[in-house]
Design a protein around this motif. Structure first.
Motif, mmCIF file in Angstrom:
data_model
loop_
_atom_site.group_PDB
_atom_site.id
_atom_site.type_symbol
_atom_site.label_atom_id
_atom_site.label_comp_id
_atom_site.label_asym_id
_atom_site.label_seq_id
_atom_site.Cartn_x
_atom_site.Cartn_y
_atom_site.Cartn_z
ATOM 1 N N ASN A 52 0.864 -1.223 -0.026
ATOM 2 C CA ASN A 52 0.000 0.031 -0.036
ATOM 3 C C ASN A 52 0.765 1.365 0.137
ATOM 4 O OD1 ASN A 52 -2.502 -1.700 0.174
ATOM 5 N ND2 ASN A 52 -2.185 -1.828 2.336
ATOM 6 N N THR A 53 0.170 2.380 -0.113
ATOM 7 C CA THR A 53 0.860 3.571 -0.406
ATOM 8 C C THR A 53 1.558 4.024 1.040
ATOM 9 O OG1 THR A 53 -0.534 4.807 -1.754
ATOM 10 C CG2 THR A 53 0.564 6.038 -0.374
ATOM 11 N N SER A 54 0.979 3.320 2.149
ATOM 12 C CA SER A 54 1.824 3.944 3.378
ATOM 13 C C SER A 54 3.066 2.916 3.649
ATOM 14 C CB SER A 54 0.898 3.487 4.693
ATOM 15 O OG SER A 54 0.440 2.346 4.698
ATOM 16 N N ASP A 55 2.974 1.786 2.898
ATOM 17 C CA ASP A 55 4.119 0.854 2.970
ATOM 18 C C ASP A 55 5.332 1.555 2.176
ATOM 19 O OD1 ASP A 55 3.123 -1.248 4.359
ATOM 20 O OD2 ASP A 55 1.931 -1.779 2.538
ATOM 21 N N LEU A 56 5.111 2.337 1.074
ATOM 22 C CA LEU A 56 6.039 2.943 0.339
ATOM 23 C C LEU A 56 6.526 4.069 0.983
ATOM 24 C CD1 LEU A 56 4.491 2.731 -3.179
ATOM 25 C CD2 LEU A 56 6.024 0.967 -2.265
ATOM 26 N N ALA A 57 5.651 4.914 1.691
ATOM 27 C CA ALA A 57 5.901 6.056 2.322
ATOM 28 C C ALA A 57 6.686 5.890 3.562
ATOM 29 C CB ALA A 57 4.605 6.588 2.894
ATOM 30 N N THR A 58 6.425 4.787 4.363
ATOM 31 C CA THR A 58 7.274 4.362 5.536
ATOM 32 C C THR A 58 8.817 3.969 5.056
ATOM 33 O OG1 THR A 58 5.683 3.450 6.686
ATOM 34 C CG2 THR A 58 7.528 2.817 7.370
ATOM 35 N N ARG A 59 9.137 3.126 4.157
ATOM 36 C CA ARG A 59 10.546 3.059 3.681
ATOM 37 C C ARG A 59 11.148 3.984 3.081
ATOM 38 N NH1 ARG A 59 7.740 -1.961 1.535
ATOM 39 N NH2 ARG A 59 7.542 -0.974 -0.661
ATOM 40 N N ALA A 60 10.412 4.938 2.390
ATOM 41 C CA ALA A 60 11.094 6.288 2.002
ATOM 42 C C ALA A 60 11.557 7.050 3.300
ATOM 43 C CB ALA A 60 10.282 7.280 1.327
ATOM 44 N N ALA A 61 10.567 7.235 4.242
ATOM 45 C CA ALA A 61 10.592 7.824 5.458
ATOM 46 C C ALA A 61 12.103 7.415 5.962
ATOM 47 C CB ALA A 61 9.411 7.624 6.156
ATOM 48 N N GLN A 62 12.115 6.005 6.297
ATOM 49 C CA GLN A 62 13.221 5.396 7.100
ATOM 50 C C GLN A 62 14.635 5.772 6.286
ATOM 51 O OE1 GLN A 62 11.549 1.360 6.599
ATOM 52 N NE2 GLN A 62 10.723 1.544 8.811
ATOM 53 N N ASN A 63 14.668 5.662 5.059
ATOM 54 C CA ASN A 63 15.759 6.008 4.215
ATOM 55 C C ASN A 63 15.948 7.608 4.549
ATOM 56 O OD1 ASN A 63 16.062 3.320 3.250
ATOM 57 N ND2 ASN A 63 14.580 4.077 1.451
ATOM 58 N N ALA A 64 15.103 8.347 4.669
ATOM 59 C CA ALA A 64 15.438 9.716 4.950
ATOM 60 C C ALA A 64 16.088 9.851 6.166
ATOM 61 C CB ALA A 64 14.024 10.787 4.650
ATOM 62 N N LEU A 65 15.683 9.448 7.139
ATOM 63 C CA LEU A 65 15.880 9.442 8.527
ATOM 64 C C LEU A 65 17.435 8.895 8.489
ATOM 65 C CD1 LEU A 65 12.947 8.223 10.470
ATOM 66 C CD2 LEU A 65 14.119 10.407 10.819
ATOM 67 N N ARG A 66 17.841 7.910 7.774
ATOM 68 C CA ARG A 66 18.937 7.103 7.895
ATOM 69 C C ARG A 66 19.946 8.364 7.207
ATOM 70 N NH1 ARG A 66 17.716 3.270 4.882
ATOM 71 N NH2 ARG A 66 16.859 1.914 7.112
ATOM 72 N N ASP A 67 19.683 8.924 6.266
ATOM 73 C CA ASP A 67 20.429 9.833 5.360
ATOM 74 C C ASP A 67 20.580 11.052 6.262
ATOM 75 O OD1 ASP A 67 21.813 10.938 2.749
ATOM 76 O OD2 ASP A 67 20.080 12.387 2.958
ATOM 77 N N ALA A 68 19.772 11.551 7.157
ATOM 78 C CA ALA A 68 20.044 12.578 8.045
ATOM 79 C C ALA A 68 20.662 12.371 9.343
ATOM 80 C CB ALA A 68 18.570 13.096 8.278
ATOM 81 N N GLY A 69 20.696 10.792 9.613
ATOM 82 C CA GLY A 69 21.408 10.459 10.645
ATOM 83 C C GLY A 69 20.670 10.802 12.070
ATOM 84 N N LEU A 70 19.103 10.662 11.941
ATOM 85 C CA LEU A 70 18.127 10.868 12.812
ATOM 86 C C LEU A 70 17.384 9.561 13.332
ATOM 87 C CD1 LEU A 70 16.699 14.366 11.610
ATOM 88 C CD2 LEU A 70 18.412 13.952 13.368
ATOM 89 N N GLN A 71 16.645 9.899 14.366
ATOM 90 C CA GLN A 71 15.856 8.881 14.802
ATOM 91 C C GLN A 71 14.419 9.247 14.534
ATOM 92 O OE1 GLN A 71 16.674 5.853 15.674
ATOM 93 N NE2 GLN A 71 18.919 6.383 15.034
ATOM 94 N N PRO A 72 13.179 8.443 14.586
ATOM 95 C CA PRO A 72 12.025 9.038 14.394
ATOM 96 C C PRO A 72 11.664 10.100 15.412
ATOM 97 C CG PRO A 72 12.036 6.644 14.180
ATOM 98 C CD PRO A 72 13.413 7.106 14.510
ATOM 99 N N ASP A 73 12.029 10.067 16.645
ATOM 100 C CA ASP A 73 11.715 10.933 17.847
ATOM 101 C C ASP A 73 12.215 12.165 17.654
ATOM 102 O OD1 ASP A 73 9.727 9.428 19.143
ATOM 103 O OD2 ASP A 73 11.235 8.701 20.553
ATOM 104 N N ASP A 74 13.418 12.307 16.740
ATOM 105 C CA ASP A 74 13.937 13.584 16.378
ATOM 106 C C ASP A 74 12.912 14.492 15.421
ATOM 107 O OD1 ASP A 74 16.238 13.030 18.038
ATOM 108 O OD2 ASP A 74 17.114 11.894 15.934
ATOM 109 N N VAL A 75 11.815 13.898 14.815
ATOM 110 C CA VAL A 75 11.066 14.817 14.104
ATOM 111 C C VAL A 75 9.776 15.238 14.838
ATOM 112 C CG1 VAL A 75 9.555 14.367 11.900
ATOM 113 C CG2 VAL A 75 11.914 13.211 12.037
ATOM 114 N N ASP A 76 9.467 16.247 14.454
ATOM 115 C CA ASP A 76 8.128 16.862 15.113
ATOM 116 C C ASP A 76 6.934 16.472 14.361
ATOM 117 O OD1 ASP A 76 9.857 17.923 17.111
ATOM 118 O OD2 ASP A 76 10.385 19.580 15.706
ATOM 119 N N ALA A 77 6.924 16.417 13.163
ATOM 120 C CA ALA A 77 5.697 16.401 12.445
ATOM 121 C C ALA A 77 6.070 15.688 11.054
ATOM 122 C CB ALA A 77 5.199 17.756 11.969
ATOM 123 N N ILE A 78 4.840 14.905 10.480
ATOM 124 C CA ILE A 78 4.833 14.328 9.126
ATOM 125 C C ILE A 78 3.922 14.692 8.298
ATOM 126 C CG2 ILE A 78 4.830 12.107 8.084
ATOM 127 C CD1 ILE A 78 5.776 10.712 10.623
#
Length: 323
Positions: A52-78
């Motif tokens: 589903n769309t959310s599956d693709l979105a989640t994997r893209a988000a994980q890749n962006a977090l990895r690229d930024a060197g951040l954890q999910p809790d470092d983000v305030d909004a999606i």
């Protein structure tokens, strides 16, 4: 000092299934040459039946977090830009939030079809400038293969599925065009043109619809309006076409991309082009192209990037940012 929304991470995700133009020759009166010559598209990705769309979105988000060197809790909004969310509600953004394990902040969807990512990025910029968030994840994600009429050769060969994500962070700038981050935005819509690009069904009408498009009319509006919005956002930033390092346009059609670049007086070697490999992925198109362009070594820190899109509504807009 001036607050700026600066890109600090980028990522994308594509379904495993790659569909070459030749596949359509089995069921439609079309050919690889016909599709390439009219759109520039050679292949696209389609989501699997249980993807589903959310599956693709989640994997893209994980890749962006990895690229930024951040954890999910470092983000305030999606913010997720999509026209093909998994469910009527809740939003795809809250699904991504849960899957990332982000238990604070807020998440919501934006729907402006192919212009959705521009609208979402502009919204994220406003959240940062107003002090409501320090870091915002902006995702474009679509499964347009789910709303195709597979008997309509004029539309079903053009679209694909995918997702891309950016992370914006509040940083201080000097208030000049030398600052990194978003320098200007320009948003527009005109509902009078609804009937040239739409889906002929939806929840309120109790119908399941398919994408419908008057290609010639969309093309006519696209080149004119994309060039105009790019010029408008550049003017707001106090810049001109000569200041652009890269145009990263909505990847709908190579002829629209080339026509817009020509109107801006820019050669195609300053345009990031991915339409040949992804087709039109609607709101996912621009973040996908940004992520791929960065991975290719085209987009580098300090580059001035202009990104623009037009979609159903009609809705269109552009953003000028320094990477």
């Amino acid at each position: 000092m001036t607050q700026r929304a600066v890109v600090i991470g980028v990522g994308h995700d594509l379904p495993e299934r790659v569909v070459e133009n030749a596949e359509f020759e089995k069921t439609l009166d079309t050919s690889d040459e016909w599709i390439r010559s009219r759109s520039g598209i050679e292949r696209r990705h389609f989501a699997a039946e249980n993807e589903n769309t959310s599956d693709l979105a989640t994997r893209a988000a994980q890749n962006a977090l990895r690229d930024a060197g951040l954890q999910p809790d470092d983000v305030d909004a999606i913010i997720v830009a999509t026209s093909t969310a998994d469910l009527t509600f809740p939003s795809a953004a809250t699904m991504v939030q849960a899957r990332l394990g982000m238990n604070h902040g807020f998440a919501f969807d934006v729907q402006a079809v192919c212009a959705g990512f521009i609208y979402a990025l502009s919204t994220a910029n406003a959240l940062i400038l107003s002090g409501q968030a320090k870091r915002v994840m902006v995702i474009g994600a679509e499964t347009f293969s789910r709303i195709m009429d597979w008997t309509d050769r004029s539309t079903c060969v053009l679209f694909g599925d995918g997702a891309g994500a950016l992370i914006l962070e509040a940083q201080e700038g000097d208030g000049t065009t030398a600052d990194r981050g978003i320098l200007a935005t320009d948003l527009n819509s005109d509902g009078r043109f609804r009937d040239i690009l739409y889906v002929d069904g939806g929840v309120s009408t109790n119908t399941t619809g398919y994408l419908r498009m008057e290609g010639k009319e969309v093309f006519r509006h696209a080149v004119e309006k994309l060039a105009a919005t790019a010029q408008a956002s550049l003017a707001k930033a106090g810049m001109g076409p000569e200041d652009i390092d890269w145009i990263v346009p909505h990847q709908a059609n190579i002829r629209i991309i080339a026509g817009t670049a020509k109107k801006l007086g820019l050669s195609m070697d300053r345009v990031v082009v991915t339409v040949q490999d992804h087709g039109n992925t609607s709101a996912a198109s621009i973040p996908l192209a940004l992520s791929v362009g960065r991975a290719r070594g085209q987009i580098k820190q300090g580059d001035v990037v202009v990104t623009e899109a037009i979609g159903g509504g009609l809705a269109w807009g552009s953003i000028v940012l320094r990477w």
